[in-house]
Motif scaffolding. Structure first.
Motif, short mmCIF file in Angstrom:
data_model
loop_
_atom_site.label_atom_id
_atom_site.label_comp_id
_atom_site.label_asym_id
_atom_site.label_seq_id
_atom_site.Cartn_x
_atom_site.Cartn_y
_atom_site.Cartn_z
N LEU A 1 0.84 -1.08 0.08
CA LEU A 1 -0.07 0.08 -0.09
C LEU A 1 0.70 1.19 0.22
N LEU A 2 1.91 1.22 0.82
CA LEU A 2 2.65 2.48 0.88
C LEU A 2 3.49 2.78 -0.34
N PRO A 3 4.16 1.96 -0.91
CA PRO A 3 4.86 2.25 -2.04
C PRO A 3 3.90 2.62 -3.41
N GLU A 4 2.70 2.23 -3.23
CA GLU A 4 1.66 2.74 -4.39
C GLU A 4 0.76 4.09 -3.66
N ASP A 5 1.17 4.39 -2.58
CA ASP A 5 0.29 5.56 -2.08
C ASP A 5 -1.14 5.14 -2.00
N LYS A 6 -1.46 4.23 -1.40
CA LYS A 6 -3.03 3.62 -1.39
C LYS A 6 -3.53 3.75 -0.05
N ILE A 7 -4.77 4.18 0.01
CA ILE A 7 -5.27 4.12 1.62
C ILE A 7 -6.66 3.10 1.38
N LEU A 8 -6.64 2.51 2.49
CA LEU A 8 -7.77 1.47 2.47
C LEU A 8 -9.25 2.34 2.76
N GLN A 9 -9.95 2.16 1.58
CA GLN A 9 -11.16 2.85 1.58
C GLN A 9 -12.20 2.06 1.27
N PHE A 10 -13.41 1.91 2.32
CA PHE A 10 -14.45 0.93 1.82
C PHE A 10 -15.52 1.55 2.55
N THR A 11 -16.87 0.85 2.03
CA THR A 11 -18.28 1.72 2.42
C THR A 11 -18.74 0.72 3.50
N ILE A 12 -19.15 0.98 4.50
CA ILE A 12 -19.82 0.32 5.53
C ILE A 12 -21.53 0.30 5.31
#
Length: 719
Positions: free
Chosen positions: A486-497
C-alpha cells in the motif's frame, strides 16, 4: 487490711470494742468471723426500708424469699458494710463478696424469668435492685453502674443454670418440666412454662449449639470462685507479703485446685513455661518491657483492648500505666481539618482544570478526525475514481489518533486538511512561476530516470521488523502488507460500511497509521472501532441475532455532527428503524477515553460500561443526547414514556491495567455481549462480579479478528 466497725449505738468508752449489734455470744462463730473482716458505716440518717426494697426473712415463700438473712438483719440495725477496692478499682474483701451474693439473690428473685435481654427489663425493677443494695452496703466508687452490671450477669447465669441443670436433661420428661422447682418457689408457673418453651425452641437450640462450640475453643479455663482475680490477688498479698504479684502468677494460681495442682495438661504446660520465664527474668536473661511481660511471652499477644489474668474491666492502659492519648484542642482539630480540606479542594480544582483542558484538546482533535473523513467522502462522490492518496502529502496528521483514551496525546499538532489546486496561480507571480515550471520539469525528468534505476536494485523498500512485536501473526502480516504494497503505491484502504450496520452508508478510510498503532497496542481512533463493529455485524448475521442487537455509529454523537439536538435526532432516527426490541451498542469518546453505552429504547434504559477502575460517572453531554433521543423515539411510537430515563452503571466489567487499553476493552465488551445469545450482560457485569483485567489472550483475540477482517476486505478488492 485493717478492720474498723462503726455503729449508730457506739459508746464513748475508749476501752469498749462493741458495736450497736446484738451480743457476740448470740451470734454464730461464722457470722462473727465475717463481721471481723468488714468495715461498717452508720446509717442512722436513713429511713426504714420499705416493703419494696427490703428482702424479708419472715416468709420462706413467694417473691420475697431471701437466702442471706444476715444482710437483712444488718439492714434493720442500720449497719452498712463498706465495700473496699484495690488499686485498680476492683472490689475485694468480705463485704464485696457478700454484696455480690446479695446481688445474686436480688437478680434471681426480683427480675422476672423471661426470655429477654437485660436492656429490655423495666427500669423500675433495676431501680429496686439498686436501692436494696445501697441500703445494705456502702458501695463506694463502683456505684450504681457496677451493681446493675453485676445483676445483669447474675440474672443471665441464673437462667443458664436453670437451662443446663433443670430443663435440657429432661427434654423427654414433660411431667418434670410442667412445674416450677421447689428450690425456687418464687418462680411463677406461667413464667416457668414460657421459659421452658423458649428453651426448647429450635431458635434457642441453634444459639445453644453456637455457644457450646465457642466454649469448646477455650483452652485455659480458670477455677476461680466469685472472688475473681481481684479477690485472689488480695488473698495472695496477705499470704505472700513483700512479693510482687504480677498477672502471670495470678493466671497460674487461678487454674490450681485446692491442693495446688493443675489437672489440665495443657494448662500445666503453660504454667511450667511461666515458671521458666519468671526464673529467666529474675536472673536477667529475659527482659520484660511494658505489655511484653511474662504472660504475653507464654500465651502470645493480647486481643486489642483486653488483658488476661486480671479480670474483667481492666484495660492494658490501666494495668501497664500506659500514657493516655494526647488530647488535641478543638481549635487545633478545626485548623487541621480546614488545612486538609483546603488541600483536597485545591487538588480537585487543579485536576478539574487539567481535565477540562485535555477535554478541549481532545474535542479539537476529534473534530479534525471527523472533518477529514467527511471531506474525503465528499471528494470521492464528486470526483470519479478519486484516490485519497493524492492528498496524502498535503494532510498533516498526528502520529497518534485523536480519538483515544486518557494516555498521552502529545505526539504532534493536529492541523486541518488543506487541499491546494496546482492550477490556481497568483496573478502577481505568474511569470515567476512559469520560469520555475521549466526548472521543475527538468528535475522531474532526472527524478524519473533515478526511479527507473532503483527498480532494478535488490531491495528498494525497507520493511519494518515485526518479528519481535507482541501481536497476533495476522496483524504482523497486515503491517508487512501495508509497508510493501500500500505505501509504495500511495494507497489508502477505503471501503463503505453498509447501511444495515449503522442505518446509513458510511465511507471509511483506514490509514497506515491506524493499522500500525493498533498493532503496537497504542491508543486507537474512531475508524478502528468502526471497522470492528462492521465485523461484529457479520457475526450477528451468522447467528441470526440482527433483530436482537444493533449498532449506533459513534460519529453521529461526535461534536462535528451538530448541536446536542441535532445529534439526538440522529440517534433517534437509528432507534426508529427497528421494532424497538433491539439493544443498541454505542461506543462513545467524550475526549481521550472510550466507554460503551447500551441503549434499550423500549424499556427506556441505558447501561454504562467503563473499563477504567474506580467510581465512574456518565459524561453529561452523552447523557443529554441519549435522553433526548429516547424522548423523540417515544413520540415516534406514540408513547408517553417515563419522566426520567433509567441509567444503570455496570461496574463489574473487567478493568484496563493501564491508560491505553480503553478502546480495546470496549471492543471486547461488544464481542462478549453478542457472543451470549441470552444477552445476560446486566447480570454478568453487575457490581462485584468481576473487576480483574482481561488476559492478554482475550485482547489478542479481538486484534486477530480485526486484522483478518481487514485482510478479507483487501482480498475481495472492496477498497
Amino acid at each position: 487490711l485493717s478492720v474498723k466497725m462503726v455503729s449508730q449505738q457506739q459508746t464513748k468508752d475508749s476501752g469498749s470494742k462493741k458495736l450497736g449489734m446484738v451480743a457476740p455470744q448470740d451470734k454464730s462463730s461464722k457470722e462473727m468471723k465475717s463481721l471481723k473482716k468488714m468495715k461498717f458505716a452508720s446509717s442512722s440518717a436513713e429511713t426504714e426500708p420499705t416493703s419494696q426494697t427490703t428482702i424479708s426473712d419472715d416468709s420462706k415463700t413467694g417473691r420475697g424469699m431471701s437466702t442471706m438473712p444476715r444482710v437483712v438483719k444488718r439492714k434493720l440495725q442500720k449497719l452498712r458494710p463498706i465495700v473496699e477496692y484495690n488499686k485498680r478499682g476492683k472490689g475485694i474483701g468480705q463485704a464485696h463478696s457478700e454484696m455480690q451474693s446479695y446481688i445474686g439473690v436480688l437478680a434471681r428473685s426480683r427480675v422476672p424469668l423471661v426470655d429477654k435481654k437485660w436492656s429490655q427489663i423495666p427500669k423500675d425493677v433495676k431501680e429496686q435492685i439498686w436501692e436494696a443494695v445501697d441500703m445494705a452496703f456502702v458501695v463506694g466508687q463502683g456505684g450504681k453502674k457496677s451493681v446493675l452490671t453485676s445483676a445483669a450477669k447474675k440474672w443471665k447465669d441464673f437462667k443458664s443454670t436453670l437451662t443446663r441443670h433443670y430443663i435440657l436433661p429432661y427434654t423427654n420428661d414433660k411431667e418434670k418440666l410442667s412445674h416450677p422447682l421447689e428450690t425456687y418457689k418464687f418462680i411463677e408457673k406461667a413464667q416457668w412454662d414460657a421459659f421452658v418453651a423458649s428453651r426448647l425452641s429450635k431458635d434457642f437450640e441453634s444459639v445453644h449449639s453456637q455457644h457450646a462450640q465457642i466454649r469448646e475453643k477455650l483452652e485455659y479455663n480458670h477455677r476461680l470462685s466469685q472472688k475473681g482475680y481481684a479477690g485472689l490477688e488480695d488473698q495472695l498479698e496477705e499470704t505472700m507479703p513483700g512479693v510482687e504479684i504480677d498477672r502471670s502468677t495470678l493466671w497460674k494460681r487461678a487454674r490450681q485446685n485446692k491442693h495446688g495442682n493443675i489437672p489440665d495438661p495443657k494448662v500445666a504446660e503453660k504454667a511450667k513455661l511461666i515458671d521458666e520465664l519468671q526464673k529467666q527474668v529474675s536472673e536477667g536473661k529475659v527482659r520484660v518491657d511494658g505489655s511484653k511481660d511474662v504472660l504475653t511471652m507464654a500465651l502470645g499477644p493480647e486481643h486489642p483492648g483486653r488483658l488476661r489474668g486480671v479480670g474483667a474491666g481492666i484495660s492494658p492502659r490501666q494495668y501497664f500505666n500506659l500514657p493516655k492519648p494526647q488530647r488535641v484542642s478543638f481549635d487545633d482539630r478545626l485548623k487541621e481539618s480546614l488545612r486538609v480540606l483546603l488541600q483536597e479542594e485545591t487538588k480537585k480544582m487543579e485536576a478539574k482544570a487539567k481535565e477540562e483542558a485535555l477535554r478541549m484538546e481532545a474535542r479539537t482533535k476529534q473534530l479534525v478526525e471527523v472533518e477529514r473523513e467527511h471531506f474525503l467522502s465528499q471528494l470521492s462522490q464528486l470526483i470519479p475514481n478519486f484516490d485519497p492518496g493524492m492528498l496524502k502529502q498535503r494532510i498533516s496528521q498526528s502520529p497518534k489518533n485523536p480519538m483515544s483514551d486518557n494516555a498521552s496525546c502529545s505526539g504532534g499538532e493536529v492541523k486541518s486538511l488543506h487541499y491546494e489546486d496546482d492550477n490556481a496561480k497568483n496573478g502577481e507571480h505568474q511569470k515567476e512561476e512559469e520560469k520555475e515550471e521549466e526548472k521543475r520539469d527538468e528535475e522531474k525528468e532526472e527524478e524519473k530516470e533515478k526511479k527507473d534505476e532503483e527498480k532494478h536494485d535488490d531491495k528498494v523498500i525497507e520493511v519494518g521488523d515485526y518479528s519481535n512485536m507482541e501481536a497476533p501473526s495476522s496483524l504482523k502480516s497486515l503491517c508487512r502488507y501495508v509497508e510493501t504494497t500500500l505505501l509504495p503505491e500511495d494507497k489508502i484502504l477505503q471501503f463503505t460500511i453498509d447501511k444495515e450496520v449503522f442505518g446509513g452508508d458510511r465511507d471509511t478510510f483506514l490509514l497506515h497509521e491506524d493499522i500500525t498503532q493498533f498493532a503496537g497496542m497504542e491508543e486507537i481512533g474512531a475508524t478502528v472501532v468502526a471497522v470492528y463493529m462492521r465485523y461484529l455485524h457479520d457475526v450477528l448475521k451468522q447467528a441470526n441475532m440482527c433483530s436482537m442487537v444493533g449498532f449506533i455509529d459513534h460519529a453521529t454523537v461526535s461534536a462535528n455532527s451538530g448541536t446536542i439536538a441535532d445529534r439526538s435526532r440522529l440517534v433517534a432516527a437509528r432507534l426508529q428503524k427497528t421494532d424497538g426490541e433491539q439493544i443498541f451498542m454505542m461506543p462513545y469518546n467524550p475526549g481521550r477515553h472510550w466507554i460503551l453505552l447500551i441503549v434499550r429504547a423500549k424499556k427506556e434504559t441505558v447501561y454504562f460500561l467503563d473499563p477504567l477502575p474506580g467510581h465512574r460517572v456518565v459524561d453529561e453531554e452523552a447523557k443529554n443526547i441519549v435522553n433526548s433521543a429516547i424522548k423523540i423515539y417515544n413520540t415516534h411510537i406514540a408513547r408517553a414514556g417515563r419522566k426520567n430515563v433509567i441509567w444503570k452503571t455496570l461496574s463489574g466489567t473487567p478493568k484496563q491495567p493501564s491508560s491505553v487499553e480503553c478502546g480495546y476493552y470496549v471492543m471486547r465488551f461488544m464481542r462478549d455481549i453478542i457472543m451470549d445469545p441470552s444477552l445476560g450482560f446486566e447480570n454478568k457485569y453487575a457490581k462485584g462480579n468481576q473487576e480483574a483485567s482481561y488476559p492478554k489472550e482475550a485482547i489478542d483475540e479481538v486484534r486477530n479478528e480485526w486484522a483478518e477482517f481487514v485482510f478479507q476486505i483487501i482480498k475481495q478488492g472492496n477498497y
